[in-house]
Scaffold this motif. Sequence first.
Motif, PDB file in Angstrom:
ATOM      1  N   GLY A 177       0.813  -1.217   0.000  1.00 37.81           N
ATOM      2  CA  GLY A 177       0.000   0.000   0.000  1.00 37.81           C
ATOM      3  C   GLY A 177       0.844   1.264   0.000  1.00 37.81           C
ATOM      4  O   GLY A 177       0.362   2.349   0.348  1.00 37.81           O
ATOM      5  N   THR A 181       2.217   3.134  -2.511  1.00 36.33           N
ATOM      6  CA  THR A 181       1.820   4.205  -3.425  1.00 36.33           C
ATOM      7  C   THR A 181       0.519   4.874  -2.964  1.00 36.33           C
ATOM      8  O   THR A 181       0.395   6.097  -2.968  1.00 36.33           O
ATOM      9  CB  THR A 181       1.666   3.650  -4.856  1.00 36.33           C
ATOM     10  N   THR A 182      -0.422   4.052  -2.544  1.00 36.91           N
ATOM     11  CA  THR A 182      -1.692   4.580  -2.033  1.00 36.91           C
ATOM     12  C   THR A 182      -1.439   5.489  -0.831  1.00 36.91           C
ATOM     13  O   THR A 182      -2.051   6.559  -0.701  1.00 36.91           O
ATOM     14  CB  THR A 182      -2.609   3.412  -1.613  1.00 36.91           C
ATOM     15  N   GLN A 224       0.550   5.078 -11.539  1.00 31.94           N
ATOM     16  CA  GLN A 224      -0.356   5.077 -10.384  1.00 31.94           C
ATOM     17  C   GLN A 224      -0.078   6.285  -9.482  1.00 31.94           C
ATOM     18  O   GLN A 224      -1.009   6.963  -9.034  1.00 31.94           O
ATOM     19  CB  GLN A 224      -0.148   3.773  -9.605  1.00 31.94           C
ATOM     20  N   THR A 246      -0.636  -0.331   7.118  1.00 35.98           N
ATOM     21  CA  THR A 246      -1.801  -0.220   6.233  1.00 35.98           C
ATOM     22  C   THR A 246      -2.771  -1.375   6.462  1.00 35.98           C
ATOM     23  O   THR A 246      -2.429  -2.369   7.086  1.00 35.98           O
ATOM     24  CB  THR A 246      -1.371  -0.255   4.759  1.00 35.98           C
ATOM     25  N   GLY A 288      -3.287   3.017   7.806  1.00 35.44           N
ATOM     26  CA  GLY A 288      -4.203   3.018   6.666  1.00 35.44           C
ATOM     27  C   GLY A 288      -5.464   2.274   7.051  1.00 35.44           C
ATOM     28  O   GLY A 288      -5.414   1.190   7.619  1.00 35.44           O
ATOM     29  N   LEU A 289      -6.618   2.909   6.760  1.00 34.87           N
ATOM     30  CA  LEU A 289      -7.895   2.334   7.196  1.00 34.87           C
ATOM     31  C   LEU A 289      -8.845   2.085   6.039  1.00 34.87           C
ATOM     32  O   LEU A 289     -10.062   2.036   6.215  1.00 34.87           O
ATOM     33  CB  LEU A 289      -8.545   3.277   8.216  1.00 34.87           C
ATOM     34  N   GLY A 290      -8.302   1.964   4.830  1.00 38.12           N
ATOM     35  CA  GLY A 290      -9.154   1.718   3.670  1.00 38.12           C
ATOM     36  C   GLY A 290      -8.471   2.179   2.403  1.00 38.12           C
ATOM     37  O   GLY A 290      -7.364   2.731   2.452  1.00 38.12           O
ATOM     38  N   GLU A 291      -9.143   1.956   1.279  1.00 38.38           N
ATOM     39  CA  GLU A 291      -8.531   2.269  -0.011  1.00 38.38           C
ATOM     40  C   GLU A 291      -8.784   3.695  -0.481  1.00 38.38           C
ATOM     41  O   GLU A 291      -8.172   4.155  -1.435  1.00 38.38           O
ATOM     42  CB  GLU A 291      -9.051   1.292  -1.075  1.00 38.38           C
TER      43      GLU A 291
END
Length: 309
Positions: A118, A120-121, A152, A261, A287-290
């Motif tokens: 995760g 990059t996100t 991305q 994440t 991180g808690l989601g996309e």
Amino acid sequence: RMVRLRDRLSRSGALGRGLLGLLTRESVDQDTWDEIEETLLLADLGPDPTDELLEGLRERMRVLGTNDPAAVREVLREELVKIIDPALDRRLAATRREAADGTSIPSVILMVGVNGTGKTTTVGKLARVLVAEKRGVVLGAADTFRAAAADQLATWGSRVGVETIRSDRDGADPAAVAFEAVKQGLEQDADVVIIDTAGRLQNKKGLMDELGKVRRVAEKNLHGSPVAEVLLVLDATTGQNGMQQARVFSEAVDVTGIVLTKLDGTAKGGIVVSVQRELGVPVKMVGLGEGMDDLAPFDPHGFVDALIG
Ligand code: GDP
């Protein structure tokens, strides 16, 4: 702008549900203690922290002379916070700073970690938070190994409205991209430059050479100062496998903080404690989601509140 840890985790139950159920019983007997222990172990708190926590908890209950579940819950809350260590400095270096020679420079953040965790996100989400705080941000796509990674990152960049520095060819030198990104950050008077690095899980020597070079070359533009942060991104759902990766990375580069994440998709939130102990650096964000707002600063009190209500 960041989501509140407590609100999000209470819905996902990062270690909590079992624990909460146990502490609504009439009294806390030996079976309950065993089940509390099992719950903590299943949540990946790790054997040593679990022992330590339970010893502290039981001792304090003995002194208090009660086995009332509500009282156990309050003491458990305190002991959990203690073991997560509220004294650790979890602030992210993300403002302009003064270099060794007095020049004003941006904070440079290197993001490291295995592909798929995760990374990059997280760069995208973090950029969004910083932009919302009115900070100038430049992104560097130093994962030149996969063209898709740079694409991305650039997509995230345009979504949150910041410039992404990338190479126009595959397999370019990642350090050269890092150099350009920092240079751009200086020219734009940016507050922060976030550099996404490649996450091939190679041998330690290869990783050390690659990240070492990215870091050194990024620092060529920093007037004698080091990068501000090296954040290791770890996937909370990978358990012990993730810990193994964490070790390899922390031996290859001096990590200053951890981003955990996918805490929304796991009941193994206890990994927060294991990973901090193993690496000796704090979890700074989770991180808690996309989605682009699914990043939260990590705070032990909010985390524990989410776990035990
Ligand atoms: P990278 O290869 O490390 O750069 O990983 P990516 O940023 O491409 O993320 C890999 C996958 O994990 C994507 O599908 C992301 O949407 C997803 N992801 C990233 N962070 C989180 C998170 O906090 N929670 C959840 N549920 N998914 C996440």
